[in-house]
Write an enzyme that holds these catalytic residues in place. Structure first.
Site, PDB file in Angstrom:
ATOM      1  N   GLU A  83     -61.276 -50.109  -4.862  1.00 41.13           N
ATOM      2  CA  GLU A  83     -61.975 -49.560  -3.969  1.00 41.13           C
ATOM      3  C   GLU A  83     -61.910 -50.402  -2.577  1.00 41.13           C
ATOM      4  OE1 GLU A  83     -66.168 -49.467  -5.112  1.00 41.13           O
ATOM      5  OE2 GLU A  83     -65.664 -48.601  -7.101  1.00 41.13           O
TER       6      GLU A  83
ATOM      7  N   LYS B 198     -63.072 -52.585   0.358  1.00 38.74           N
ATOM      8  CA  LYS B 198     -64.273 -53.638   0.329  1.00 38.74           C
ATOM      9  C   LYS B 198     -64.812 -53.167   1.895  1.00 38.74           C
ATOM     10  CE  LYS B 198     -65.379 -58.219   0.211  1.00 38.74           C
ATOM     11  NZ  LYS B 198     -66.153 -58.541   1.116  1.00 38.74           N
TER      12      LYS B 198
ATOM     13  N   ASP C 275     -67.313 -53.576   4.933  1.00 38.19           N
ATOM     14  CA  ASP C 275     -67.622 -54.942   5.752  1.00 38.19           C
ATOM     15  C   ASP C 275     -68.746 -54.625   6.470  1.00 38.19           C
ATOM     16  OD1 ASP C 275     -67.267 -57.447   6.494  1.00 38.19           O
ATOM     17  OD2 ASP C 275     -65.732 -56.845   8.222  1.00 38.19           O
TER      18      ASP C 275
ATOM     19  N   TYR D 121     -71.824 -47.474  -3.641  1.00 30.31           N
ATOM     20  CA  TYR D 121     -70.432 -47.870  -4.657  1.00 30.31           C
ATOM     21  C   TYR D 121     -70.933 -48.590  -5.903  1.00 30.31           C
ATOM     22  CZ  TYR D 121     -71.537 -52.307  -1.900  1.00 30.31           C
ATOM     23  OH  TYR D 121     -72.109 -53.362  -1.215  1.00 30.31           O
TER      24      TYR D 121
ATOM     25  N   LYS E 159     -59.439 -60.185  -0.556  1.00 32.81           N
ATOM     26  CA  LYS E 159     -59.594 -60.143   1.281  1.00 32.81           C
ATOM     27  C   LYS E 159     -58.475 -59.928   1.844  1.00 32.81           C
ATOM     28  CE  LYS E 159     -63.267 -62.044   3.021  1.00 32.81           C
ATOM     29  NZ  LYS E 159     -64.622 -62.354   3.024  1.00 32.81           N
TER      30      LYS E 159
ATOM     31  N   CYS F 137     -58.773 -86.514  35.502  1.00 36.45           N
ATOM     32  CA  CYS F 137     -59.689 -85.445  34.998  1.00 36.45           C
ATOM     33  C   CYS F 137     -59.651 -84.289  36.142  1.00 36.45           C
ATOM     34  CB  CYS F 137     -61.167 -86.058  35.203  1.00 36.45           C
ATOM     35  SG  CYS F 137     -62.394 -84.706  35.097  1.00 36.45           S
TER      36      CYS F 137
ATOM     37  N   CYS G 206     -63.264 -84.610  38.257  1.00 38.63           N
ATOM     38  CA  CYS G 206     -63.305 -85.338  39.280  1.00 38.63           C
ATOM     39  C   CYS G 206     -62.367 -86.246  39.843  1.00 38.63           C
ATOM     40  CB  CYS G 206     -64.785 -86.088  38.625  1.00 38.63           C
ATOM     41  SG  CYS G 206     -64.141 -87.464  37.287  1.00 38.63           S
TER      42      CYS G 206
ATOM     43  N   CYS H 233     -62.509 -88.354  30.043  1.00 36.79           N
ATOM     44  CA  CYS H 233     -62.597 -88.832  31.556  1.00 36.79           C
ATOM     45  C   CYS H 233     -63.479 -90.075  31.563  1.00 36.79           C
ATOM     46  CB  CYS H 233     -63.384 -87.790  32.245  1.00 36.79           C
ATOM     47  SG  CYS H 233     -64.090 -88.053  33.682  1.00 36.79           S
TER      48      CYS H 233
ATOM     49  N   CYS I 232     -69.208 -88.051  35.896  1.00 34.93           N
ATOM     50  CA  CYS I 232     -68.355 -86.742  36.103  1.00 34.93           C
ATOM     51  C   CYS I 232     -69.391 -85.391  36.040  1.00 34.93           C
ATOM     52  CB  CYS I 232     -67.171 -86.751  35.018  1.00 34.93           C
ATOM     53  SG  CYS I 232     -66.310 -85.390  35.147  1.00 34.93           S
TER      54      CYS I 232
HETATM   55  S1  IVH Z   1     -69.809 -53.483  -6.173  1.00 35.39           S
HETATM   56  C1  IVH Z   1     -71.246 -57.453  -8.587  1.00 35.39           C
HETATM   57  N1  IVH Z   1     -67.998 -52.381  -4.315  1.00 35.39           N
HETATM   58  O1  IVH Z   1     -68.707 -56.898  -1.197  1.00 35.39           O
HETATM   59  C2  IVH Z   1     -71.033 -56.650  -7.210  1.00 35.39           C
HETATM   60  N2  IVH Z   1     -69.217 -54.255  -3.368  1.00 35.39           N
HETATM   61  O2  IVH Z   1     -68.206 -59.530  -3.488  1.00 35.39           O
HETATM   62  C3  IVH Z   1     -71.263 -55.396  -7.148  1.00 35.39           C
HETATM   63  N3  IVH Z   1     -68.684 -54.746  -1.287  1.00 35.39           N
HETATM   64  O3  IVH Z   1     -71.578 -58.712  -1.485  1.00 35.39           O
HETATM   65  C4  IVH Z   1     -70.836 -54.739  -5.959  1.00 35.39           C
HETATM   66  N4  IVH Z   1     -67.502 -53.200  -1.020  1.00 35.39           N
HETATM   67  O4  IVH Z   1     -72.123 -56.175  -1.357  1.00 35.39           O
HETATM   68  C5  IVH Z   1     -68.855 -53.214  -4.639  1.00 35.39           C
HETATM   69  N5  IVH Z   1     -66.717 -51.015  -2.788  1.00 35.39           N
HETATM   70  C6  IVH Z   1     -67.550 -52.084  -3.058  1.00 35.39           C
HETATM   71  C7  IVH Z   1     -67.942 -52.931  -2.000  1.00 35.39           C
HETATM   72  C8  IVH Z   1     -68.791 -54.115  -2.512  1.00 35.39           C
HETATM   73  C9  IVH Z   1     -68.007 -54.191  -0.292  1.00 35.39           C
HETATM   74  C10 IVH Z   1     -69.611 -56.060  -1.086  1.00 35.39           C
HETATM   75  C11 IVH Z   1     -70.696 -56.383  -1.952  1.00 35.39           C
HETATM   76  C12 IVH Z   1     -70.578 -57.665  -2.343  1.00 35.39           C
HETATM   77  C13 IVH Z   1     -68.963 -58.010  -1.918  1.00 35.39           C
HETATM   78  C14 IVH Z   1     -68.226 -58.101  -3.085  1.00 35.39           C
END
Ligand code: IVH
Length: 656
Positions: free
Chosen positions: A107, A109, A111, A216, A305, A398, A401, A414, A419
């Protein structure tokens, strides 16, 4: 009659909003929506009936004074982070030791920041931030204003839903341009903007920021007959949530996984919302149960990441700045570039050695990325594209000064203690955001005030009010506002004052530790090296700097002026919220607490004005009773002291 119409309007408006915000496919015009909304508002006013899922709730209710703390029924955990394909392979091999043919749900992630939503009989009753994973903050009022959070689900069930509160790039750009217009500090990225917006005490402000929610995760999926992570997302989608159903994918082997990561990386810039990686979840819940948890994180998932984004630009200049210790720093100035939602124009080049090692020359094409969260960094010089460049040369005088420089280890300084650059930097540091923050007073005005002789040392900020007439016309902001803001700094808590003094090596974290321990500036000024060394995280080098700083006559003179001008020198606990149930009451803890650690319970009591002592006496007000209590329990019974179970304690705290 009216009630029927209210029902009908609520249904129609919620459907329209779902089609617009969740499905991204509006079926009615804005005008039709606005007309129905207005009609509903009028009917609600007339009848006093507001349904719990009324869209009028989305504009935000009354402001609150502070956020209540709430304990999560199941801890809100995160996954461990990984950063490359080798680590993906390691993760996969680890899983394969316990599961024969694992399937992974991959999925985006998201932000933003995670948020837990509790629904009872299909109605949203509570929303909370993650906090430390066990205890978060109650943000129900604000979450109710989020367009993509259903106030009522399609099924009348009890359920906890977890997901990400985030800000789309569209909303982010709108919020920042509004802030720019108002002369307010811009948010560095959509995540900070989302976090700042959800923590507004006034839900009407939150409502205006255009936040969103992506669901999610379901902590108790089996209660609903769900067998896989894929089904969880489908279930959430059917309940009316916005989900990434179409971007998620179930993968069975490494090449599928690699392709997904690459694909999503390519799509990233075209998505309307920020993502920073790929979340892996073992798809089958039965397999997840087999894998279980380590002491901190689930074994059945991981977060990959994306590498920090790099952008190319041209190095147009290298300028040298003088810090408050006299240190000379070379800085790269380049054509402005967009990186992860913000525009950057310069990055530190640290020192001469760094410049030589990177081989930077003015005119070079360089790649830039944001290191960690915000600090920009020059990654490399594109040597193959070098043409007509000017080589880097370290200065020997410097830039402010003209004094000679001396080299200590890798850095030049310096030699001139007086200064002007040093003094200006000290003044800027004193008034910076985490120090004695003076809103509206920018670096340029400080420099001008310094050059005109209004500011010699930082105590002079507090004398500016006597020169009001002379100061009109400096900068764009009204001087009155700035003078008012300077007065406000007198009330700040001690840690800001300590940080603002500019003691070498004393950053904001150390300043907070010192403020908590010594409580007043006077105590810290008299602290011995031995006492400082007994303090958590204070190493010998820092202790020496502190003792040296307060041993310097000139520093003491400036500090005495600050005190005379009425600057607060006491520590004010920001978490402190006076509570009649706790104020001046004495608590004793005994036995093992289930829902709190002893430290947590103590903090909760002290932050409300209570005290915790070690033994029961007739002056004890409450005994907080855990499992397997000791003799304190018998003594409390004998003395007829109020005994609090954890449940009663929570009631007293007003948390669920
Ligand atoms: S599932 C046990 N699904 O990213 C964690 N988390 O380490 C269950 N996050 O802080 C969360 N996208 O808040 C899940 N598709 C996604 C996510 C997601 C972002 C966040 C989550 C957690 C960190 C994952």
């Amino acid at each position: 009659m009216d009630t029927n119409r209210i029902n009908e309007l609520v249904e129609k408006l919620n459907k329209a909003s779902y089609e617009y915000y969740v499905l991204d496919s509006p079926k009615i015009s804005d005008q039709e929506y606005d007309d129905m909304f207005l009609e509903l508002r009028k009917l609600e006013e007339k009848t006093g009936i507001i349904l719990p899922n009324s869209p009028t709730i989305k504009v935000g209710g009354e402001a609150i004074k502070s956020f209540k703390k709430v304990r999560h029924e199941k801890p809100m955990l995160s996954f461990d982070d990984i950063f490359n394909m080798d680590e993906v392979k390691e993760f996969d091999s680890r899983i394969r030791k316990s599961i024969e043919c694992p399937e992974y749900q991959l999925e985006p992630k998201m932000d933003g920041l995670s948020g837990s939503l509790i629904y009872e009989k299909g109605l949203l009753v509570r929303a909370a931030t993650r906090g430390d994973g066990n205890v978060g903050e109650d943000i129900t009022n604000n979450v109710k204003t989020i367009r993509t959070v259903p106030l009522k689900l399609t099924k009348e069930i009890d359920i906890e839903v977890r997901g990400e509160i985030y800000m789309s790039f569209d909303s982010f750009n709108k919020v920042n341009s509004e802030r720019e217009k108002n002369g307010e500090q811009l948010f560095a990225n959509p995540r900070n903007a989302a976090a700042g917006s959800i923590r507004q005490l006034d839900p009407k402000i939150s409502a205006k920021r255009g936040l969103d929610y992506m669901a999610y995760f379901i902590p108790n999926p089996k209660d609903y007959g769900i067998k896989t992570q894929y089904e969880s997302i489908k279930f959430l989608d059917d309940l009316g949530f916005k989900t990434n159903l179409s971007l998620n994918k179930v993968c069975k082997n490494e090449s599928d996984i690699e392709e997904y990561i690459k694909d999503l990386g390519n799509k990233r810039d075209d998505l309307p919302f920020p993502i920073d990686g790929v979340v892996f979840k073992v798809n089958s819940l039965e397999d997840e149960d087999k894998l279980g948890f380590t002491s901190r994180v689930p074994r059945w998932g991981i977060a990959y990441k994306f590498p920090a984004k790099e952008v190319l630009t041209t190095l147009t200049d290298i300028i040298f700045t003088v810090g408050r210790t006299g240190k000379i720093t070379p800085n790269a100035i380049f054509n402005p570039v967009h990186v992860d939602g913000s525009i950057i124009r310069c990055a530190t080049l640290h020192n001469e050695d760094y410049c030589i090692e990177k081989d930077v020359q003015i005119g070079d094409i360089i790649s830039i990325r944001k290191a960690g969260d915000v600090i920009p960094e020059v990654v490399e010089v594109k040597l193959d594209r070098r043409e007509n460049t000017i080589p880097f040369k370290m200065i020997d005088k410097c830039p402010k000064c003209g004094s000679d420089l001396i080299k200590k280890d890798a850095n030049y300084f310096c030699i001139n203690e007086l200064c002007p650059a040093r003094n200006i930097e000290k003044l800027i540091h004193f008034s910076e955001r985490d120090a004695m923050y003076i809103e509206g007073l920018g670096e340029n005005i400080i420099e001008e005030f310094y050059n005109f002789g209004y500011l010699k040392d930082y105590s002079d900020f507090y004398l500016l009010k006597n020169k009001k007439d002379e100061l009109e016309g400096f900068g764009e902001k009204s001087i009155n506002k700035i003078l008012d803001n300077i007065e406000l700094t007198k009330e700040y808590s001690l840690e800001r004052l300590i940080y603002s003094l500019g003691i070498p090596q004393v950053g904001k974290k150390t300043a907070k530790i010192l403020a908590k321990k010594y409580q007043t500036l006077e105590n810290l000024m008299n602290a011995t090296k031995e006492s400082l060394l007994e303090t958590k995280d204070i190493a010998e080098i820092i202790a020496n700097f502190i003792v040296e700083f307060f041993g310097n006559k000139e520093n003491i003179e400036v500090i005495n002026k600050l005190i005379n001008y009425g600057v607060n020198t006491k520590y004010v606990n920001e978490d402190y919220v006076e509570d009649e149930n706790f104020k001046d009451k004495t608590f004793v803890l005994t036995g093992t607490l289930i829902d709190f650690t002893r430290d947590e319970a103590t903090k909760l009591i002290e932050n409300r004005g209570g005290h915790v002592t070690g033994s029961v006496t007739k002056n004890t007000d409450y005994l907080l009773l855990g499992d397997n209590p000791g003799s304190k329990y018998d003594k409390a019974l004998k003395l007829n002291i109020n005994i609090l179970s954890e449940e009663k304690f929570k009631e007293l705290l007003n948390i669920k």
